[in-house]
Write a protein that holds these residues in place. Structure first.
Motif, PDB file in Angstrom:
ATOM      1  N   HIS A 117       0.823  -1.207   0.000  1.00 54.40           N
ATOM      2  CA  HIS A 117       0.000   0.000   0.000  1.00 54.40           C
ATOM      3  C   HIS A 117       0.861   1.262   0.000  1.00 54.40           C
ATOM      4  CE1 HIS A 117      -3.180  -2.815   1.351  1.00 54.40           C
ATOM      5  NE2 HIS A 117      -4.007  -1.942   0.811  1.00 54.40           N
ATOM      6  N   PHE A 118       0.297   2.337  -0.595  1.00 51.68           N
ATOM      7  CA  PHE A 118       0.945   3.649  -0.492  1.00 51.68           C
ATOM      8  C   PHE A 118      -0.106   4.745  -0.604  1.00 51.68           C
ATOM      9  CE2 PHE A 118       0.995   2.500  -4.942  1.00 51.68           C
ATOM     10  CZ  PHE A 118       0.788   3.675  -5.655  1.00 51.68           C
ATOM     11  N   TYR A 119       0.247   5.931  -0.101  1.00 52.63           N
ATOM     12  CA  TYR A 119      -0.642   7.090  -0.100  1.00 52.63           C
ATOM     13  C   TYR A 119      -0.298   8.017  -1.256  1.00 52.63           C
ATOM     14  CZ  TYR A 119      -1.832   5.819   4.742  1.00 52.63           C
ATOM     15  OH  TYR A 119      -2.247   5.164   5.867  1.00 52.63           O
ATOM     16  N   LEU A 120      -1.343   8.580  -1.882  1.00 49.21           N
ATOM     17  CA  LEU A 120      -1.170   9.588  -2.926  1.00 49.21           C
ATOM     18  C   LEU A 120      -2.089  10.746  -2.600  1.00 49.21           C
ATOM     19  CD1 LEU A 120       0.141  10.273  -5.685  1.00 49.21           C
ATOM     20  CD2 LEU A 120      -1.883   9.283  -6.768  1.00 49.21           C
ATOM     21  N   SER A 121      -1.515  11.928  -2.402  1.00 43.68           N
ATOM     22  CA  SER A 121      -2.319  13.089  -2.024  1.00 43.68           C
ATOM     23  C   SER A 121      -1.846  14.314  -2.780  1.00 43.68           C
ATOM     24  CB  SER A 121      -2.223  13.339  -0.510  1.00 43.68           C
ATOM     25  OG  SER A 121      -0.875  13.598  -0.131  1.00 43.68           O
ATOM     26  N   GLY A 122      -2.681  15.345  -2.771  1.00 51.66           N
ATOM     27  CA  GLY A 122      -2.352  16.605  -3.430  1.00 51.66           C
ATOM     28  C   GLY A 122      -3.396  17.645  -3.125  1.00 51.66           C
ATOM     29  N   GLY A 123      -2.947  18.875  -2.853  1.00 51.93           N
ATOM     30  CA  GLY A 123      -3.883  19.943  -2.519  1.00 51.93           C
ATOM     31  C   GLY A 123      -4.622  19.652  -1.231  1.00 51.93           C
ATOM     32  N   ASP A 124      -5.922  19.970  -1.231  1.00 51.11           N
ATOM     33  CA  ASP A 124      -6.745  19.776  -0.032  1.00 51.11           C
ATOM     34  C   ASP A 124      -7.571  18.494  -0.095  1.00 51.11           C
ATOM     35  OD1 ASP A 124      -5.854  22.219   0.944  1.00 51.11           O
ATOM     36  OD2 ASP A 124      -7.432  23.335  -0.087  1.00 51.11           O
ATOM     37  N   GLU A 125      -7.370  17.693  -1.131  1.00 51.63           N
ATOM     38  CA  GLU A 125      -8.159  16.479  -1.288  1.00 51.63           C
ATOM     39  C   GLU A 125      -7.738  15.405  -0.283  1.00 51.63           C
ATOM     40  OE1 GLU A 125     -10.776  15.637  -3.687  1.00 51.63           O
ATOM     41  OE2 GLU A 125     -10.792  17.813  -3.441  1.00 51.63           O
ATOM     42  N   LYS A 126      -8.702  14.545   0.072  1.00 56.27           N
ATOM     43  CA  LYS A 126      -8.404  13.420   0.955  1.00 56.27           C
ATOM     44  C   LYS A 126      -7.454  12.463   0.250  1.00 56.27           C
ATOM     45  CE  LYS A 126     -10.724   9.941   3.804  1.00 56.27           C
ATOM     46  NZ  LYS A 126     -12.034   9.366   4.175  1.00 56.27           N
ATOM     47  N   PRO A 127      -6.411  11.965   0.931  1.00 53.89           N
ATOM     48  CA  PRO A 127      -5.429  11.091   0.267  1.00 53.89           C
ATOM     49  C   PRO A 127      -6.070   9.824  -0.278  1.00 53.89           C
ATOM     50  CG  PRO A 127      -4.610  11.853   2.392  1.00 53.89           C
ATOM     51  CD  PRO A 127      -6.054  12.238   2.343  1.00 53.89           C
ATOM     52  N   LEU A 128      -5.542   9.366  -1.413  1.00 52.81           N
ATOM     53  CA  LEU A 128      -5.914   8.070  -1.955  1.00 52.81           C
ATOM     54  C   LEU A 128      -5.016   7.007  -1.331  1.00 52.81           C
ATOM     55  CD1 LEU A 128      -6.241   8.940  -5.740  1.00 52.81           C
ATOM     56  CD2 LEU A 128      -8.095   8.109  -4.298  1.00 52.81           C
ATOM     57  N   ILE A 129      -5.594   5.864  -0.976  1.00 59.66           N
ATOM     58  CA  ILE A 129      -4.818   4.728  -0.493  1.00 59.66           C
ATOM     59  C   ILE A 129      -4.783   3.710  -1.627  1.00 59.66           C
ATOM     60  CG2 ILE A 129      -4.587   2.951   1.266  1.00 59.66           C
ATOM     61  CD1 ILE A 129      -6.380   4.707   3.061  1.00 59.66           C
ATOM     62  N   LEU A 130      -3.622   3.491  -2.190  1.00 60.43           N
ATOM     63  CA  LEU A 130      -3.479   2.640  -3.361  1.00 60.43           C
ATOM     64  C   LEU A 130      -2.698   1.381  -3.026  1.00 60.43           C
ATOM     65  CD1 LEU A 130      -2.592   5.465  -5.889  1.00 60.43           C
ATOM     66  CD2 LEU A 130      -4.842   4.505  -5.409  1.00 60.43           C
ATOM     67  N   LYS A 131      -2.993   0.314  -3.750  1.00 58.51           N
ATOM     68  CA  LYS A 131      -2.318  -0.960  -3.518  1.00 58.51           C
ATOM     69  C   LYS A 131      -1.757  -1.508  -4.820  1.00 58.51           C
ATOM     70  CE  LYS A 131      -2.952  -5.664  -1.741  1.00 58.51           C
ATOM     71  NZ  LYS A 131      -3.923  -6.667  -1.233  1.00 58.51           N
ATOM     72  N   ALA A 132      -0.482  -1.826  -4.820  1.00 56.92           N
ATOM     73  CA  ALA A 132       0.153  -2.460  -5.965  1.00 56.92           C
ATOM     74  C   ALA A 132       0.159  -3.973  -5.778  1.00 56.92           C
ATOM     75  CB  ALA A 132       1.575  -1.934  -6.129  1.00 56.92           C
ATOM     76  N   ASP A 133       0.545  -4.687  -6.816  1.00 55.31           N
ATOM     77  CA  ASP A 133       0.553  -6.146  -6.746  1.00 55.31           C
ATOM     78  C   ASP A 133       1.671  -6.686  -5.867  1.00 55.31           C
ATOM     79  OD1 ASP A 133      -1.643  -6.491  -8.335  1.00 55.31           O
ATOM     80  OD2 ASP A 133      -0.501  -6.647 -10.194  1.00 55.31           O
ATOM     81  N   SER A 134       2.752  -5.920  -5.726  1.00 53.69           N
ATOM     82  CA  SER A 134       3.907  -6.395  -4.976  1.00 53.69           C
ATOM     83  C   SER A 134       4.651  -5.194  -4.394  1.00 53.69           C
ATOM     84  CB  SER A 134       4.845  -7.191  -5.883  1.00 53.69           C
ATOM     85  OG  SER A 134       5.399  -6.345  -6.875  1.00 53.69           O
ATOM     86  N   PRO A 135       5.491  -5.414  -3.399  1.00 53.20           N
ATOM     87  CA  PRO A 135       6.293  -4.311  -2.846  1.00 53.20           C
ATOM     88  C   PRO A 135       7.177  -3.641  -3.895  1.00 53.20           C
ATOM     89  CG  PRO A 135       6.308  -6.178  -1.349  1.00 53.20           C
ATOM     90  CD  PRO A 135       5.648  -6.658  -2.602  1.00 53.20           C
ATOM     91  N   SER A 136       7.756  -4.424  -4.805  1.00 48.14           N
ATOM     92  CA  SER A 136       8.633  -3.837  -5.826  1.00 48.14           C
ATOM     93  C   SER A 136       7.848  -2.954  -6.783  1.00 48.14           C
ATOM     94  CB  SER A 136       9.356  -4.945  -6.600  1.00 48.14           C
ATOM     95  OG  SER A 136       8.430  -5.780  -7.275  1.00 48.14           O
ATOM     96  N   GLU A 137       6.603  -3.369  -7.123  1.00 49.59           N
ATOM     97  CA  GLU A 137       5.794  -2.534  -8.003  1.00 49.59           C
ATOM     98  C   GLU A 137       5.346  -1.270  -7.275  1.00 49.59           C
ATOM     99  OE1 GLU A 137       1.921  -2.793 -10.979  1.00 49.59           O
ATOM    100  OE2 GLU A 137       2.627  -4.570  -9.901  1.00 49.59           O
ATOM    101  N   ARG A 138       5.028  -1.397  -5.989  1.00 50.74           N
ATOM    102  CA  ARG A 138       4.693  -0.198  -5.212  1.00 50.74           C
ATOM    103  C   ARG A 138       5.859   0.786  -5.213  1.00 50.74           C
ATOM    104  NH1 ARG A 138       5.092   0.189   1.184  1.00 50.74           N
ATOM    105  NH2 ARG A 138       7.243   0.042   0.448  1.00 50.74           N
ATOM    106  N   ASN A 139       7.072   0.293  -4.959  1.00 45.68           N
ATOM    107  CA  ASN A 139       8.244   1.169  -4.945  1.00 45.68           C
ATOM    108  C   ASN A 139       8.479   1.798  -6.312  1.00 45.68           C
ATOM    109  OD1 ASN A 139       8.632   0.470  -2.275  1.00 45.68           O
ATOM    110  ND2 ASN A 139      10.120  -1.140  -2.731  1.00 45.68           N
TER     111      ASN A 139
END
Length: 263
Positions: free
Chosen positions: A50-72
């Motif tokens: 999992h990782f967080y993606l945010s920008g501006g005043d919007e609530k952060p997105l919580i995203l999930k990749a298939d593997s740790p290497s793909e997340r990185n």
């Protein structure tokens, strides 16, 4: 590519690079210069995918990749794209500062009107592009608006809707009023050396979440223009560094009184 929802959280998603599925996100876009991306380290999403993606005043997105290497990999790509955009904007601001400091110099004025482009390369998975044109002469840079979802954009045209335009009002009768909007994309540049100055015309495909894609470029030596008469000139230029595309521009040179223009 956003492909499917994960778990029950509506703002959680999973990436799959091999998927052909496409989903629309009904929320304000995150602009690349405002993005903040980081691994999930608290709450229920603490695994290495999992990782967080945010920008501006919007609530952060919580995203999930298939593997740790793909997340990185995603974290690295998004971070690099954001920093690249910031560096580019910094460079543009520096060039604009140089331009402000040099105003008032020069031997004349180059007037450029970007009319249209045809047969542009495809920039999006939809088979279209969202093209805009960046025109530069030395440190001077201007750009056109974005024309969405087309490979044949027309930047200089008559339209019947509200837009950035010159408003021309024609009284057709005492009881009716016809309103025509004309998109005027005339750009003015200071000419300093008619023998050396070179106009660059570069077309990009606008992207929200990554740097704009390159769709081709053309260059015009002012000395070559002057060999073709005093102008104005109506010119089509084949786009370079791509396999397809042309751009149509109108050009006019106006020299200051007493300026030396000998080639």
């Amino acid at each position: 590519m956003l492909t499917q929802a994960a778990a029950r959280n509506p703002i959680t998603a999973i990436f799959d690079s091999s998927s052909t599925s496409r989903y629309d996100i009904y929320r304000k876009p995150l602009f690349v210069d405002e993005l903040l991306v980081q691994p999930a380290s608290s709450g229920q999403y603490t695994d290495e995918c999992h990782f967080y993606l945010s920008g501006g005043d919007e609530k952060p997105l919580i995203l999930k990749a298939d593997s740790p290497s793909e997340r990185n990999s995603w974290i690295q790509k998004i971070t690099t794209a954001s920093q690249s955009y910031k560096d580019k904007q910094k460079h543009i601001n520096q060039q604009e500062e140089l331009l402000r400091n040099s105003r008032g110099q020069g031997i004349g004025q180059l007037i450029v009107t970007v009319v249209e482009a045809t047969n542009l390369p495809v920039g999006d998975i939809t088979g279209k592009s969202d093209p805009y044109c960046v025109v530069g002469l030395g440190v001077q840079t201007q750009k056109t608006p974005v024309i969405e979802k087309t490979l044949n954009p027309k930047w200089n045209k008559t339209v019947w809707e509200e837009d950035q335009a010159i408003l021309v009002v024609q009284l057709t009768s005492l009881l009716s009023l016809s309103v025509c909007l004309f998109l005027s994309l005339q750009m003015d540049f200071i000419v300093r050396d008619a023998n050396q100055d070179r106009l660059s015309i570069t077309i990009f495909d606008r992207d929200f979440f990554s740097p704009s894609d390159f769709l081709g470029r053309a260059e015009v030596l002012l000395s070559d223009l002057l060999k073709d008469g005093k102008g104005p000139w109506n010119k089509w230029y084949v786009l370079q560094e791509v396999t397809t595309g042309e751009v149509h521009v109108r050009l006019e040179l106006k020299f200051h009184r007493g300026a030396t223009t000998t080639l």
